[in-house]
Design an enzyme around this catalytic site. Structure first.
Site, PDB file in Angstrom:
ATOM      1  N   GLY A  46       1.124  -0.923  -0.110  1.00 54.18           N
ATOM      2  CA  GLY A  46       0.006  -0.183   0.025  1.00 54.18           C
ATOM      3  C   GLY A  46       0.988   1.431   0.097  1.00 54.18           C
ATOM      4  CD  GLN A  51       3.374   6.029   2.416  1.00 55.09           C
ATOM      5  OE1 GLN A  51       2.461   5.353   1.775  1.00 55.09           O
ATOM      6  NE2 GLN A  51       4.448   5.264   3.525  1.00 55.09           N
ATOM      7  CB  CYS A  92       5.831   2.437   6.816  1.00 54.02           C
ATOM      8  SG  CYS A  92       5.532   3.830   6.204  1.00 54.02           S
ATOM      9  CG  LEU A  93       6.868   1.075   0.760  1.00 52.18           C
ATOM     10  CD1 LEU A  93       6.281   1.393  -0.059  1.00 52.18           C
ATOM     11  CD2 LEU A  93       7.378   0.544   1.286  1.00 52.18           C
ATOM     12  CG  HIS A 134      -0.255   1.366   7.555  1.00 54.15           C
ATOM     13  ND1 HIS A 134       0.565   0.815   7.948  1.00 54.15           N
ATOM     14  CD2 HIS A 134       0.488   1.639   6.480  1.00 54.15           C
ATOM     15  CE1 HIS A 134       2.011   1.432   7.681  1.00 54.15           C
ATOM     16  NE2 HIS A 134       1.670   1.931   6.503  1.00 54.15           N
ATOM     17  CD  GLU A 135      -1.099   2.071   2.840  1.00 54.27           C
ATOM     18  OE1 GLU A 135       0.151   3.631   3.009  1.00 54.27           O
ATOM     19  OE2 GLU A 135      -0.258   1.614   3.124  1.00 54.27           O
ATOM     20  CG  HIS A 138       0.716   6.869   5.585  1.00 55.38           C
ATOM     21  ND1 HIS A 138       1.698   7.397   6.517  1.00 55.38           N
ATOM     22  CD2 HIS A 138       0.581   5.386   5.217  1.00 55.38           C
ATOM     23  CE1 HIS A 138       2.150   6.424   5.709  1.00 55.38           C
ATOM     24  NE2 HIS A 138       2.210   5.110   5.854  1.00 55.38           N
TER      25      HIS A 138
HETATM   26 ZN    ZN Z   1       2.777   3.287   6.126  1.00 57.78          ZN
END
Ligand code: ZN
Length: 171
Positions: A46, A51, A92-93, A134-135, A138
């Site tokens: 995701g 991000q 997380c990226l 999670h997304e 963000h």
């Molecule tokens: Zn993340």
């Protein structure tokens, strides 16, 4: 294929609240495509627009084994129902090389617009439910590390990939 630079935790943009999308534009279409490319290149499940430095309420998710198999675009997503609980490893990226345990609902129903600005609802369990939560976090400037139970821990590349096979979420 065009990828964008992923912002790393500590970058203030990751703690800002994103604005809703009012209309689809060629620029936003390109952003969505780039978000998929960036997510796939980094083996994430995701990615949220902030991000890649864009403060818009747009999320892409793909928890499928094959790319594109379970790919979703969520624009202006709103979680409208949750149930149950799951505690598991999350990554997380924007927090490369680390993971931590987070408790999330085991079931989530989300209402969103697709890339054509058509409303739809998506239901997810387990990894998909975790990725949606999670997304969506963000978009409100919340990075998962603030929800981690215990300490963040280092993960090697290999463990990272294992986690993406089912138990974890990279977004
Ligand atoms: Zn993340």
């Amino acid at each position: 294929m065009a990828t964008r630079q992923v912002r790393i935790y500590g970058d203030p943009i990751l703690e800002k609240v994103c604005r809703p999308v009012k209309e689809m534009t060629p620029r936003l279409q390109e952003l969505i495509q780039d978000m998929f490319d960036t997510m796939y290149e980094q083996n994430g499940v995701g990615l949220a627009a902030p991000q890649v430095g864009v403060l818009r309420r747009i999320v892409v998710i793909d928890v499928g084994e094959e790319r594109g198999e379970e790919a979703y675009v969520l624009i202006n997503p709103e979680i409208i129902e949750t149930s149950g609980e799951q505690t598991g490893q999350e990554g997380c990226l924007s927090v490369p090389g680390q993971a931590g345990n987070v408790t999330r609902p085991n079931y989530v129903k989300v209402r969103a617009l697709d890339e054509n600005m058509e409303p739809y609802e998506l239901e997810g369990e387990e990894l998909l439910a975790r990725a949606i939560c999670h997304e969506c976090d963000h978009l409100d400037g919340i990075v998962y590390v603030t929800k981690v139970e215990g300490e963040l821990f280092d993960v090697t590349e290999e463990e990272d990939e294992d986690a993406e096979d089912g138990s974890g979420s990279e977004g």
